[in-house]
Design an enzyme around this catalytic site. Structure first.
Site, PDB file in Angstrom:
ATOM      1  N   SER A 275     -53.866  21.130  31.279  1.00  0.00           N
ATOM      2  CA  SER A 275     -54.011  19.953  31.369  1.00  0.00           C
ATOM      3  C   SER A 275     -55.483  19.423  30.545  1.00  0.00           C
ATOM      4  O   SER A 275     -57.395  19.325  30.834  1.00  0.00           O
ATOM      5  CB  SER A 275     -55.352  20.736  32.862  1.00  0.00           C
ATOM      6  OG  SER A 275     -54.295  21.295  33.895  1.00  0.00           O
TER       7      SER A 275
ATOM      8  N   GLY B 201     -50.642  21.282  34.344  1.00  0.00           N
ATOM      9  CA  GLY B 201     -50.350  20.285  35.336  1.00  0.00           C
ATOM     10  C   GLY B 201     -51.182  20.691  36.540  1.00  0.00           C
ATOM     11  O   GLY B 201     -51.062  20.778  38.247  1.00  0.00           O
TER      12      GLY B 201
ATOM     13  N   GLY C  14     -49.458  17.243  28.286  1.00  0.00           N
ATOM     14  CA  GLY C  14     -48.477  16.856  29.683  1.00  0.00           C
ATOM     15  C   GLY C  14     -49.018  16.147  30.375  1.00  0.00           C
ATOM     16  O   GLY C  14     -48.938  14.772  29.348  1.00  0.00           O
ATOM     17  N   GLY C  15     -49.640  15.225  31.378  1.00  0.00           N
ATOM     18  CA  GLY C  15     -49.915  14.468  32.244  1.00  0.00           C
ATOM     19  C   GLY C  15     -50.709  13.820  31.693  1.00  0.00           C
ATOM     20  O   GLY C  15     -50.338  12.244  31.629  1.00  0.00           O
TER      21      GLY C  15
ATOM     22  N   GLU D 264     -41.493  25.436  31.611  1.00  0.00           N
ATOM     23  CA  GLU D 264     -40.530  25.234  32.516  1.00  0.00           C
ATOM     24  C   GLU D 264     -39.458  26.081  32.188  1.00  0.00           C
ATOM     25  O   GLU D 264     -38.825  25.906  33.452  1.00  0.00           O
ATOM     26  CB  GLU D 264     -41.033  23.859  32.832  1.00  0.00           C
ATOM     27  CG  GLU D 264     -42.692  23.096  33.908  1.00  0.00           C
ATOM     28  CD  GLU D 264     -43.248  22.435  33.281  1.00  0.00           C
ATOM     29  OE1 GLU D 264     -42.217  21.079  32.805  1.00  0.00           O
ATOM     30  OE2 GLU D 264     -44.369  21.895  33.782  1.00  0.00           O
TER      31      GLU D 264
ATOM     32  N   ASN E 149     -45.501  15.639  25.562  1.00  0.00           N
ATOM     33  CA  ASN E 149     -44.802  16.345  26.189  1.00  0.00           C
ATOM     34  C   ASN E 149     -44.376  15.436  27.543  1.00  0.00           C
ATOM     35  O   ASN E 149     -45.258  15.670  28.374  1.00  0.00           O
ATOM     36  CB  ASN E 149     -45.333  17.856  26.947  1.00  0.00           C
ATOM     37  CG  ASN E 149     -43.738  17.969  27.752  1.00  0.00           C
ATOM     38  OD1 ASN E 149     -42.177  18.172  27.795  1.00  0.00           O
ATOM     39  ND2 ASN E 149     -44.269  19.240  28.345  1.00  0.00           N
ATOM     40  N   TRP E 150     -43.744  14.326  27.860  1.00  0.00           N
ATOM     41  CA  TRP E 150     -43.393  13.507  28.617  1.00  0.00           C
ATOM     42  C   TRP E 150     -43.023  14.113  29.670  1.00  0.00           C
ATOM     43  O   TRP E 150     -42.533  13.493  30.768  1.00  0.00           O
ATOM     44  CB  TRP E 150     -42.681  12.592  28.321  1.00  0.00           C
ATOM     45  CG  TRP E 150     -43.905  11.556  27.322  1.00  0.00           C
ATOM     46  CD1 TRP E 150     -44.722  11.344  26.946  1.00  0.00           C
ATOM     47  CD2 TRP E 150     -43.015  10.275  26.645  1.00  0.00           C
ATOM     48  NE1 TRP E 150     -44.620  10.922  25.794  1.00  0.00           N
ATOM     49  CE2 TRP E 150     -44.647   9.690  25.295  1.00  0.00           C
ATOM     50  CE3 TRP E 150     -41.752   9.561  27.114  1.00  0.00           C
ATOM     51  CZ2 TRP E 150     -43.751   8.794  25.230  1.00  0.00           C
ATOM     52  CZ3 TRP E 150     -41.922   8.580  25.790  1.00  0.00           C
ATOM     53  CH2 TRP E 150     -42.590   7.668  25.009  1.00  0.00           C
ATOM     54  N   LYS E 151     -42.249  14.970  30.025  1.00  0.00           N
ATOM     55  CA  LYS E 151     -41.452  16.118  30.555  1.00  0.00           C
ATOM     56  C   LYS E 151     -40.321  15.181  31.291  1.00  0.00           C
ATOM     57  O   LYS E 151     -39.848  14.180  30.670  1.00  0.00           O
ATOM     58  CB  LYS E 151     -41.464  17.007  31.631  1.00  0.00           C
ATOM     59  CG  LYS E 151     -43.292  17.191  31.197  1.00  0.00           C
ATOM     60  CD  LYS E 151     -43.749  18.196  32.381  1.00  0.00           C
ATOM     61  CE  LYS E 151     -45.555  18.423  31.443  1.00  0.00           C
ATOM     62  NZ  LYS E 151     -45.916  19.937  32.025  1.00  0.00           N
TER      63      LYS E 151
ATOM     64  N   HIS F   3     -40.559  26.528  26.545  1.00  0.00           N
ATOM     65  CA  HIS F   3     -42.085  26.246  27.376  1.00  0.00           C
ATOM     66  C   HIS F   3     -41.789  26.243  29.134  1.00  0.00           C
ATOM     67  O   HIS F   3     -40.781  27.088  29.477  1.00  0.00           O
ATOM     68  CB  HIS F   3     -41.756  24.132  27.653  1.00  0.00           C
ATOM     69  CG  HIS F   3     -42.848  23.889  28.386  1.00  0.00           C
ATOM     70  ND1 HIS F   3     -42.651  23.345  29.722  1.00  0.00           N
ATOM     71  CD2 HIS F   3     -43.775  22.590  27.841  1.00  0.00           C
ATOM     72  CE1 HIS F   3     -43.921  23.224  30.204  1.00  0.00           C
ATOM     73  NE2 HIS F   3     -44.399  22.892  29.194  1.00  0.00           N
TER      74      HIS F   3
ATOM     75  N   GLU G 106     -50.485  28.259  25.620  1.00  0.00           N
ATOM     76  CA  GLU G 106     -50.572  27.117  27.404  1.00  0.00           C
ATOM     77  C   GLU G 106     -50.767  28.630  28.637  1.00  0.00           C
ATOM     78  O   GLU G 106     -48.987  28.967  28.821  1.00  0.00           O
ATOM     79  CB  GLU G 106     -48.778  25.725  27.117  1.00  0.00           C
ATOM     80  CG  GLU G 106     -49.190  25.404  26.322  1.00  0.00           C
ATOM     81  CD  GLU G 106     -48.005  24.438  26.440  1.00  0.00           C
ATOM     82  OE1 GLU G 106     -48.569  22.844  27.009  1.00  0.00           O
ATOM     83  OE2 GLU G 106     -46.867  25.011  26.845  1.00  0.00           O
TER      84      GLU G 106
END
Ligand code: PEP
Length: 252
Positions: free
Chosen positions: A215, A175, A236-237, A99, A10-12, A97, A169
């Site tokens: 993470s 993150g 993610g990251g 966010e 997930n590149w956001k 998600h 999640e």
């Protein structure tokens, strides 16, 4: 029962088109197992380019959208429908998600509609669930996750629910660099699978892939993926660096 093993990035809201293409090309040119489903979730404007890049390559690579609207068309300025995402090559969509739940106040009614639109357009919904830190600290995490399953996913028929992928999640791990331990994640994944078996049946529960997100990185992926009931990761990251993403894909 062999469920699909999946690693999704997930590149956001990160990367330019040029950076996105470079990342995808680097991942595609690396050695990755064909039996792992690998999904890129780029920002909307790059879905078509990413899909075109992976189209020739195949080997279990897919592209997805990070969100979709709950209508197929209409006066919704700035939104993107599941139908539009499918038309540019998306095959998966992230739904709910944290966010989006937190920043865009997306609740169960909207999420149900979004999953319906995905299914109608032959897109696989990746339904994201997980408790926030106060819920975990108050030891209410199982109840919170159960409600997220009941309010949204358990409204779907046996035939539809088997098409959904679940991503657990814990919001406190997203993150933050704080990963759930394999034991913490594993007990929640088993709980989710048990709830699915209870609501539907064992066969459905054993067919649905449940991913861990929060993470997850090149260092901890192996232990997480080796845990019972964890079928892969939503990353993610660590999906923004080709070498990290490839090493996570190779962690089964
Ligand atoms: C995510 O946003 O879905 C996620 C898991 O992020 P990170 O890996 O950066 O915690």
């Amino acid at each position: 029962m062999s469920r699909k093993k999946i690693v999704a990035g997930n590149w956001k809201m990160n990367k330019t088109l040029q950076e996105a293409e470079a990342l995808v090309k680097e991942v595609l040119s690396s050695e990755t197992p064909g039996d792992v489903v690998k999904i890129f979730f780029p920002p909307f404007p790059y879905i078509n380019s990413v899909s075109n890049l992976i189209y020739d390559y195949q080997n279990g690579f897919h592209c997805g959208a990070q969100n979709c609207h709950y209508n197929d068309s209409g006066a919704f300025t700035g939104e993107v429908s599941a139908k539009a995402a499918a038309s540019v090559g998306a095959r998966y969509v992230l739904i709910g998600h944290s966010e989006r739940r937190i920043m865009h106040k997306e609740g169960p009614e909207f999420l149900k509609l979004k999953i319906s639109r995905c299914l109608e357009n032959n897109l696989v919904p990746v339904y994201c669930i997980g408790e926030m830190l106060p819920g975990r600290e108050a030891n209410k995490h199982f109840g919170i996750v159960e409600r997220q399953l009941e309010e949204v996913m358990f409204n779907f028929s046996v035939d539809d629910v088997r098409k959904i992928v679940v991503a657990y999640e814990p919001v406190w791990a997203i993150g933050t660099g704080k990963t759930a331990s394999p034991e913490e994640a594993g007990e929640m994944h088993s709980f989710i699978r048990n709830r699915i078996a209870h609501h539907y049946n064992e066969e459905i529960a054993n067919a649905i892939s449940i991913l861990y997100g929060g993470s997850c990185n090149a260092q901890n992926a192996k232990a997480l993926f080796a845990t019972k009931d964890i079928d892969g990761g939503l990353i993610g990251g660590a999906s923004l660096q080709a070498s990290d993403f490839v090493s996570i894909i190779n962690s089964f």
